[in-house]
Every structure is written in C-alpha cells, then in structure tokens.
Design a protein around this motif. Structure first.
Motif, mmCIF file in Angstrom:
data_model
loop_
_atom_site.group_PDB
_atom_site.id
_atom_site.type_symbol
_atom_site.label_atom_id
_atom_site.label_comp_id
_atom_site.label_asym_id
_atom_site.label_seq_id
_atom_site.Cartn_x
_atom_site.Cartn_y
_atom_site.Cartn_z
ATOM 1 N N ASN A 286 4.610 10.349 28.490
ATOM 2 C CA ASN A 286 5.765 10.988 29.117
ATOM 3 C C ASN A 286 5.360 12.107 30.052
ATOM 4 O O ASN A 286 5.938 12.255 31.128
ATOM 5 C CB ASN A 286 6.732 11.518 28.058
ATOM 6 N N ASN A 287 4.365 12.912 29.643
ATOM 7 C CA ASN A 287 3.896 13.998 30.508
ATOM 8 C C ASN A 287 3.327 13.442 31.805
ATOM 9 O O ASN A 287 3.572 13.981 32.882
ATOM 10 C CB ASN A 287 2.848 14.847 29.789
ATOM 11 N N PHE A 288 2.560 12.364 31.684
ATOM 12 C CA PHE A 288 1.980 11.727 32.863
ATOM 13 C C PHE A 288 3.075 11.258 33.819
ATOM 14 O O PHE A 288 3.024 11.515 35.025
ATOM 15 C CB PHE A 288 1.102 10.548 32.429
ATOM 16 N N ILE A 289 4.072 10.587 33.291
ATOM 17 C CA ILE A 289 5.155 10.066 34.135
ATOM 18 C C ILE A 289 5.956 11.209 34.748
ATOM 19 O O ILE A 289 6.295 11.173 35.939
ATOM 20 C CB ILE A 289 6.062 9.104 33.342
ATOM 21 N N ASN A 290 6.254 12.238 33.969
ATOM 22 C CA ASN A 290 7.001 13.384 34.504
ATOM 23 C C ASN A 290 6.249 14.056 35.641
ATOM 24 O O ASN A 290 6.850 14.392 36.674
ATOM 25 C CB ASN A 290 7.299 14.400 33.391
ATOM 26 N N ARG A 291 4.935 14.255 35.458
ATOM 27 C CA ARG A 291 4.139 14.863 36.538
ATOM 28 C C ARG A 291 4.112 13.956 37.767
ATOM 29 O O ARG A 291 4.214 14.410 38.904
ATOM 30 C CB ARG A 291 2.722 15.137 36.050
ATOM 31 N N SER B 86 14.205 -2.451 7.553
ATOM 32 C CA SER B 86 14.248 -1.014 7.818
ATOM 33 C C SER B 86 14.998 -0.811 9.122
ATOM 34 O O SER B 86 14.761 -1.525 10.109
ATOM 35 C CB SER B 86 12.841 -0.429 7.924
ATOM 36 N N ILE B 87 15.907 0.159 9.120
ATOM 37 C CA ILE B 87 16.725 0.433 10.296
ATOM 38 C C ILE B 87 16.581 1.916 10.628
ATOM 39 O O ILE B 87 16.812 2.776 9.773
ATOM 40 C CB ILE B 87 18.204 0.090 10.041
ATOM 41 N N LEU B 88 16.199 2.184 11.868
ATOM 42 C CA LEU B 88 15.988 3.560 12.309
ATOM 43 C C LEU B 88 16.710 3.792 13.625
ATOM 44 O O LEU B 88 16.768 2.889 14.470
ATOM 45 C CB LEU B 88 14.496 3.822 12.519
ATOM 46 N N PRO B 89 17.237 4.991 13.838
ATOM 47 C CA PRO B 89 17.852 5.272 15.142
ATOM 48 C C PRO B 89 16.764 5.432 16.210
ATOM 49 O O PRO B 89 15.674 5.933 15.928
ATOM 50 C CB PRO B 89 18.606 6.585 14.905
ATOM 51 N N LEU B 90 17.060 4.978 17.412
ATOM 52 C CA LEU B 90 16.169 5.160 18.554
ATOM 53 C C LEU B 90 16.584 6.465 19.223
ATOM 54 O O LEU B 90 17.641 6.530 19.851
ATOM 55 C CB LEU B 90 16.289 3.981 19.521
ATOM 56 N N VAL B 91 15.781 7.494 19.026
ATOM 57 C CA VAL B 91 16.158 8.838 19.469
ATOM 58 C C VAL B 91 15.308 9.256 20.656
ATOM 59 O O VAL B 91 14.090 9.069 20.665
ATOM 60 C CB VAL B 91 15.980 9.857 18.308
ATOM 61 N N SER B 92 15.962 9.825 21.653
ATOM 62 C CA SER B 92 15.290 10.388 22.816
ATOM 63 C C SER B 92 16.067 11.620 23.255
ATOM 64 O O SER B 92 17.292 11.565 23.385
ATOM 65 C CB SER B 92 15.242 9.350 23.935
ATOM 66 N N ASN B 93 15.374 12.705 23.445
ATOM 67 C CA ASN B 93 16.002 13.970 23.837
ATOM 68 C C ASN B 93 17.131 14.369 22.884
ATOM 69 O O ASN B 93 18.211 14.772 23.305
ATOM 70 C CB ASN B 93 16.514 13.917 25.274
ATOM 71 N N LYS B 94 16.873 14.193 21.602
ATOM 72 C CA LYS B 94 17.803 14.560 20.526
ATOM 73 C C LYS B 94 19.132 13.803 20.574
ATOM 74 O O LYS B 94 20.128 14.244 20.022
ATOM 75 C CB LYS B 94 18.054 16.065 20.521
ATOM 76 N N LYS B 95 19.146 12.652 21.233
ATOM 77 C CA LYS B 95 20.332 11.802 21.279
ATOM 78 C C LYS B 95 19.943 10.392 20.849
ATOM 79 O O LYS B 95 18.849 9.925 21.144
ATOM 80 C CB LYS B 95 20.926 11.746 22.689
#
Length: 163
Positions: free
Chosen positions: A2-7, A117-126
């Motif tokens: 993510n840091n690479f893509i953001n830069r 197993s079921i997990l929420p897909l979370v990104s940026n606290k959403k």
C-alpha cells in the motif's frame, strides 16, 4: 504494498511513459503474486464485495464443491446447501465473525464435512465485504469418528472384562 502504491500515485503525474509502464508492470506482478498465493491455498476462499457478489474465488473452492466457480457469483450459487447459506447470510447481515463452524453436506456421490470461517473484509476501518474460508475436513472427521468408536469399544471391553 500500500505504501508503494500510495507513493507511486502521488508521483505519477511527474512520471514519464517508461516510468508509468514500469509502475503498472510492478503492480501487475504484485497482483499476480497475491492471486497465485490465494490459488495455492488448500482451503477454499471466497471474497465477497459489499453486495455479497464474489470478487475473488480460488481453485480449491472448485475442488471442494465440484462446481464451476467464477468471480461475480453469489455464495448461494456456489454452495447448494440451504442451512449453510442461511448461516452465511445471517453472519454477514449481523456483521459477525465466525471461525471453524462445521457442517455436514450430504451428496449423491459422497458425503462431506466442511469447516466454515467468515470474516469481514475491512479497509480504512470500514467493512467493504466478506472473506469466507471453507476447509474440507472430511478425512479429519472420519478419523475422529473412528477414534471415538475405538474408545467406546475399549470401554465396553473393559466393562465386560470386569463383569
């Protein structure tokens, strides 16, 4: 990553065509690596978007359910068991986590035990979707049943011997 893509996005307006091509190639290689990692797992993986449509499924899911599985498919189209689908929908609707819930699937050709197993897909606290991991635990369950039968037989033998 993510840091690479953001830069890279911040610098993209200053990049020439060769640098942009190189950036796109690097992103493609990273995506391909992640895609290969998911496909290499023994467990079935389904990643659903916020509308519960499949945005990524792996090859193991095909092997577990003996079905043609593709992206942009609903979980109900993959799993033809009403109890499992109701459980998945309930868990997603209530935004709960689930780990290792076991189900028995009865089929014409073979019976199967799966762990879900079921997990929420979370990104940026959403929450942006759901990750479902499905493991075929049939062999493990059969061995567990055999072990329980042997233990039961051993107890019965001990009781008979004492009588």
């Amino acid at each position: 990553m993510n840091n690479f893509i953001n830069r890279a996005v911040k610098k993209s307006s200053k990049m020439n065509e060769v640098q942009l091509r190189s950036l796109v190639q690097n992103i493609f290689e990273e995506y391909s690596l992640l895609d290969s990692m998911i496909d290499s797992l023994n467990d079935g993986v389904v990643i659903l978007d916020a509308n519960n449509k499949g945005i990524k499924v792996n090859k193991a899911l095909f092997l577990i359910f003996n079905a043609n599985v593709s992206e942009n498919i609903s979980i109900g189209e993959i799993i033809d068991d009403e109890e499992i689908n109701n459980f998945i929908n309930f868990t997603i609707l209530n935004q709960e986590k689930c780990s290792g819930k076991e189900f028995f699937i009865q089929r014409k050709d073979q019976n199967q035990y799966i762990s879900l197993s079921i997990l929420p897909l979370v990104s940026n606290k959403k929450i942006h979707g759901t990750i479902i991991i499905i493991s075929n635990i049939t062999e493990k369950k059969i061995n567990e049943i055999k072990r329980q039968r042997l233990e039961s037989l051993a107890r019965l033998t001990t009781a008979a011997a004492s009588i």
